[in-house]
Motif scaffolding. Sequence first.
Motif, PDB file in Angstrom:
ATOM      1  N   LEU A  98      43.720  28.610  50.445  1.00 27.72           N
ATOM      2  CA  LEU A  98      43.971  29.846  49.719  1.00 27.72           C
ATOM      3  C   LEU A  98      42.651  30.446  49.267  1.00 27.72           C
ATOM      4  CD1 LEU A  98      46.689  30.631  47.147  1.00 27.72           C
ATOM      5  CD2 LEU A  98      44.318  30.852  46.428  1.00 27.72           C
ATOM      6  N   SER A  99      42.533  31.756  49.441  1.00 26.23           N
ATOM      7  CA  SER A  99      41.351  32.485  48.976  1.00 26.23           C
ATOM      8  C   SER A  99      41.785  33.457  47.897  1.00 26.23           C
ATOM      9  CB  SER A  99      40.694  33.246  50.141  1.00 26.23           C
ATOM     10  OG  SER A  99      39.532  33.916  49.710  1.00 26.23           O
ATOM     11  N   GLN A 100      41.000  33.576  46.846  1.00 23.56           N
ATOM     12  CA  GLN A 100      41.350  34.502  45.789  1.00 23.56           C
ATOM     13  C   GLN A 100      40.122  35.258  45.303  1.00 23.56           C
ATOM     14  OE1 GLN A 100      42.283  32.526  41.875  1.00 23.56           O
ATOM     15  NE2 GLN A 100      42.286  30.693  43.149  1.00 23.56           N
ATOM     16  N   VAL A 101      40.376  36.308  44.573  1.00 18.58           N
ATOM     17  CA  VAL A 101      39.303  37.170  44.083  1.00 18.58           C
ATOM     18  C   VAL A 101      38.605  36.511  42.896  1.00 18.58           C
ATOM     19  CG1 VAL A 101      38.752  39.419  43.086  1.00 18.58           C
ATOM     20  CG2 VAL A 101      40.517  39.231  44.850  1.00 18.58           C
ATOM     21  N   VAL A 102      37.275  36.459  42.936  1.00 18.18           N
ATOM     22  CA  VAL A 102      36.484  35.929  41.827  1.00 18.18           C
ATOM     23  C   VAL A 102      35.320  36.870  41.554  1.00 18.18           C
ATOM     24  CG1 VAL A 102      37.074  33.539  42.382  1.00 18.18           C
ATOM     25  CG2 VAL A 102      34.982  34.528  43.307  1.00 18.18           C
ATOM     26  N   LYS A 103      34.803  36.797  40.356  1.00 19.70           N
ATOM     27  CA  LYS A 103      33.606  37.567  40.030  1.00 19.70           C
ATOM     28  C   LYS A 103      32.408  36.976  40.766  1.00 19.70           C
ATOM     29  CE  LYS A 103      34.083  37.059  35.588  1.00 19.70           C
ATOM     30  NZ  LYS A 103      33.860  37.180  34.128  1.00 19.70           N
ATOM     31  N   ARG A 104      31.618  37.823  41.357  1.00 24.75           N
ATOM     32  CA  ARG A 104      30.481  37.368  42.156  1.00 24.75           C
ATOM     33  C   ARG A 104      29.539  36.480  41.357  1.00 24.75           C
ATOM     34  NH1 ARG A 104      27.309  42.198  44.846  1.00 24.75           N
ATOM     35  NH2 ARG A 104      26.737  42.499  42.661  1.00 24.75           N
ATOM     36  N   GLU A 105      29.402  36.768  40.059  1.00 23.05           N
ATOM     37  CA  GLU A 105      28.469  36.006  39.228  1.00 23.05           C
ATOM     38  C   GLU A 105      28.857  34.535  39.102  1.00 23.05           C
ATOM     39  OE1 GLU A 105      30.141  39.001  36.817  1.00 23.05           O
ATOM     40  OE2 GLU A 105      29.726  39.418  38.938  1.00 23.05           O
ATOM     41  N   LEU A 106      30.158  34.239  39.248  1.00 26.55           N
ATOM     42  CA  LEU A 106      30.599  32.850  39.105  1.00 26.55           C
ATOM     43  C   LEU A 106      29.987  31.934  40.159  1.00 26.55           C
ATOM     44  CD1 LEU A 106      34.412  33.153  38.266  1.00 26.55           C
ATOM     45  CD2 LEU A 106      32.570  32.468  36.736  1.00 26.55           C
ATOM     46  N   ASP A 125      32.060  42.576  42.988  1.00 28.39           N
ATOM     47  CA  ASP A 125      31.257  43.090  41.885  1.00 28.39           C
ATOM     48  C   ASP A 125      32.174  43.948  41.012  1.00 28.39           C
ATOM     49  OD1 ASP A 125      29.450  44.146  40.134  1.00 28.39           O
ATOM     50  OD2 ASP A 125      28.310  45.275  41.640  1.00 28.39           O
ATOM     51  N   ARG A 126      32.653  43.392  39.909  1.00 25.47           N
ATOM     52  CA  ARG A 126      33.619  44.108  39.071  1.00 25.47           C
ATOM     53  C   ARG A 126      32.996  45.272  38.308  1.00 25.47           C
ATOM     54  NH1 ARG A 126      38.094  39.927  36.527  1.00 25.47           N
ATOM     55  NH2 ARG A 126      39.003  39.318  38.529  1.00 25.47           N
ATOM     56  N   SER A 127      31.674  45.321  38.272  1.00 27.76           N
ATOM     57  CA  SER A 127      31.018  46.443  37.589  1.00 27.76           C
ATOM     58  C   SER A 127      31.060  47.709  38.438  1.00 27.76           C
ATOM     59  CB  SER A 127      29.569  46.088  37.255  1.00 27.76           C
ATOM     60  OG  SER A 127      28.803  45.908  38.443  1.00 27.76           O
ATOM     61  N   ASN A 128      31.439  47.550  39.717  1.00 24.14           N
ATOM     62  CA  ASN A 128      31.506  48.679  40.638  1.00 24.14           C
ATOM     63  C   ASN A 128      32.882  48.674  41.316  1.00 24.14           C
ATOM     64  OD1 ASN A 128      31.236  50.569  42.703  1.00 24.14           O
ATOM     65  ND2 ASN A 128      29.111  50.025  43.126  1.00 24.14           N
ATOM     66  N   PRO A 129      33.889  49.308  40.687  1.00 27.24           N
ATOM     67  CA  PRO A 129      35.261  49.256  41.197  1.00 27.24           C
ATOM     68  C   PRO A 129      35.418  49.711  42.646  1.00 27.24           C
ATOM     69  CG  PRO A 129      35.223  50.153  38.978  1.00 27.24           C
ATOM     70  CD  PRO A 129      33.796  50.059  39.424  1.00 27.24           C
ATOM     71  N   LYS A 130      34.727  50.776  43.036  1.00 28.11           N
ATOM     72  CA  LYS A 130      34.860  51.266  44.409  1.00 28.11           C
ATOM     73  C   LYS A 130      34.336  50.243  45.408  1.00 28.11           C
ATOM     74  CE  LYS A 130      34.810  56.237  43.489  1.00 28.11           C
ATOM     75  NZ  LYS A 130      34.150  57.542  43.770  1.00 28.11           N
ATOM     76  N   ALA A 131      33.175  49.647  45.085  1.00 24.41           N
ATOM     77  CA  ALA A 131      32.618  48.620  45.962  1.00 24.41           C
ATOM     78  C   ALA A 131      33.516  47.386  45.985  1.00 24.41           C
ATOM     79  CB  ALA A 131      31.216  48.241  45.494  1.00 24.41           C
ATOM     80  N   GLN A 135      35.121  45.464  49.167  1.00 22.37           N
ATOM     81  CA  GLN A 135      34.903  44.037  49.387  1.00 22.37           C
ATOM     82  C   GLN A 135      36.229  43.303  49.548  1.00 22.37           C
ATOM     83  OE1 GLN A 135      32.663  43.447  45.798  1.00 22.37           O
ATOM     84  NE2 GLN A 135      30.686  43.468  46.840  1.00 22.37           N
ATOM     85  N   LEU A 136      37.215  43.672  48.725  1.00 18.83           N
ATOM     86  CA  LEU A 136      38.538  43.057  48.831  1.00 18.83           C
ATOM     87  C   LEU A 136      39.146  43.341  50.196  1.00 18.83           C
ATOM     88  CD1 LEU A 136      41.095  41.681  47.807  1.00 18.83           C
ATOM     89  CD2 LEU A 136      41.730  43.827  46.691  1.00 18.83           C
ATOM     90  N   ALA A 137      39.060  44.587  50.651  1.00 19.04           N
ATOM     91  CA  ALA A 137      39.642  44.967  51.938  1.00 19.04           C
ATOM     92  C   ALA A 137      38.971  44.216  53.085  1.00 19.04           C
ATOM     93  CB  ALA A 137      39.531  46.473  52.142  1.00 19.04           C
ATOM     94  N   LYS A 138      37.643  44.173  53.076  1.00 24.04           N
ATOM     95  CA  LYS A 138      36.894  43.553  54.162  1.00 24.04           C
ATOM     96  C   LYS A 138      37.038  42.028  54.160  1.00 24.04           C
ATOM     97  CE  LYS A 138      32.216  43.297  56.136  1.00 24.04           C
ATOM     98  NZ  LYS A 138      32.086  41.818  56.108  1.00 24.04           N
ATOM     99  N   GLY A 156      44.934  42.465  37.369  1.00 29.32           N
ATOM    100  CA  GLY A 156      43.488  42.395  37.189  1.00 29.32           C
ATOM    101  C   GLY A 156      43.026  41.567  36.019  1.00 29.32           C
ATOM    102  N   THR A 157      43.900  41.274  35.080  1.00 26.03           N
ATOM    103  CA  THR A 157      43.554  40.471  33.913  1.00 26.03           C
ATOM    104  C   THR A 157      44.820  39.816  33.402  1.00 26.03           C
ATOM    105  OG1 THR A 157      42.448  40.511  31.736  1.00 26.03           O
ATOM    106  CG2 THR A 157      43.947  42.341  32.239  1.00 26.03           C
ATOM    107  N   ARG A 158      44.669  38.848  32.513  1.00 20.21           N
ATOM    108  CA  ARG A 158      45.838  38.164  31.967  1.00 20.21           C
ATOM    109  C   ARG A 158      46.578  39.075  30.982  1.00 20.21           C
ATOM    110  NH1 ARG A 158      42.965  32.933  29.761  1.00 20.21           N
ATOM    111  NH2 ARG A 158      41.372  34.524  29.430  1.00 20.21           N
ATOM    112  N   ILE A 159      47.896  39.140  31.155  1.00 19.76           N
ATOM    113  CA  ILE A 159      48.755  39.983  30.328  1.00 19.76           C
ATOM    114  C   ILE A 159      49.722  39.089  29.553  1.00 19.76           C
ATOM    115  CG2 ILE A 159      50.454  41.845  30.339  1.00 19.76           C
ATOM    116  CD1 ILE A 159      47.734  42.776  31.272  1.00 19.76           C
ATOM    117  N   PRO A 160      49.889  39.299  28.240  1.00 19.41           N
ATOM    118  CA  PRO A 160      50.797  38.459  27.446  1.00 19.41           C
ATOM    119  C   PRO A 160      52.229  38.510  27.966  1.00 19.41           C
ATOM    120  CG  PRO A 160      49.401  39.790  26.024  1.00 19.41           C
ATOM    121  CD  PRO A 160      49.213  40.312  27.418  1.00 19.41           C
ATOM    122  N   PRO A 161      52.999  37.433  27.771  1.00 21.11           N
ATOM    123  CA  PRO A 161      54.410  37.434  28.176  1.00 21.11           C
ATOM    124  C   PRO A 161      55.155  38.603  27.538  1.00 21.11           C
ATOM    125  CG  PRO A 161      53.717  35.230  27.552  1.00 21.11           C
ATOM    126  CD  PRO A 161      52.597  36.149  27.173  1.00 21.11           C
TER     127      PRO A 161
END
Length: 255
Positions: A98-106, A125-131, A135-138, A156-161
Amino acid sequence: MTISQALRTTLFYLLLSSSAFLWCIVSVLAAPFLPFRRRYRFVIQNWCRCAVWLARVVVGIRYQVRGLEHIPAQPCVILANHQSTWETFFLSALFEPLSQVVKRELLRVPFFGWAMALLKPIAIDRSNPKAALKQLAKQGDERLKQGAWVLIFPEGTRIPPGQIGKFSRGGASLAVNAGLPLLPIAHNAGEFWPKQGWGKRPGTVQVIIGVPMHAEGEGPRAIAELNERAFAWVCERQTELRGAAPQLASLAEQA
């Protein structure tokens, strides 16, 4: 939270962090010599199973799964709501590779990031949404073609129940462009592993795996419709899990 549960939670974090540190060191040394699928099992799947087991045994977070029969034979895009860290562990153990989205800095974090980089995550790179979308598509398309499942948390982030965040179209777009279905998953892990604070509550996480959703056509309209359908399904399952209508933070993203 009782004193007993607080002690159990402290023990859980000590065991989880120490096992992660030791396993990352072993993985960095051994994983590069393994083919990708065996590498994933060695580095991620086994340790995530350990994390889920620790959560069950130490702090009493059990789980029940409905809909395992809906998982298709061919890897596709998984769309799940996001409430805690528990579902990341659980889904990483259930689907492989399984592959998932992570912040590049990690990926720059010593040992942990190095081990993660060996598993072909989708580093954005979450600081650049368009990029990040490009990256997600490619990278997402590349992972699917390599036979990996791709996990997307569209909020995109954790949401409370009891709340549902807006769904970005990245996952639906990836599925439509790859000609693959979306596999929707809903759960209530945040009830027992809250977003805020370090405390954990014993109980049983309910995980529901839906029937794969196929796009009706191609292009932007098909992507929007598929995204709306997945959003509606997750809303319905959250209502079912909580026994009351969830508070909608937003409708699925329109732009």
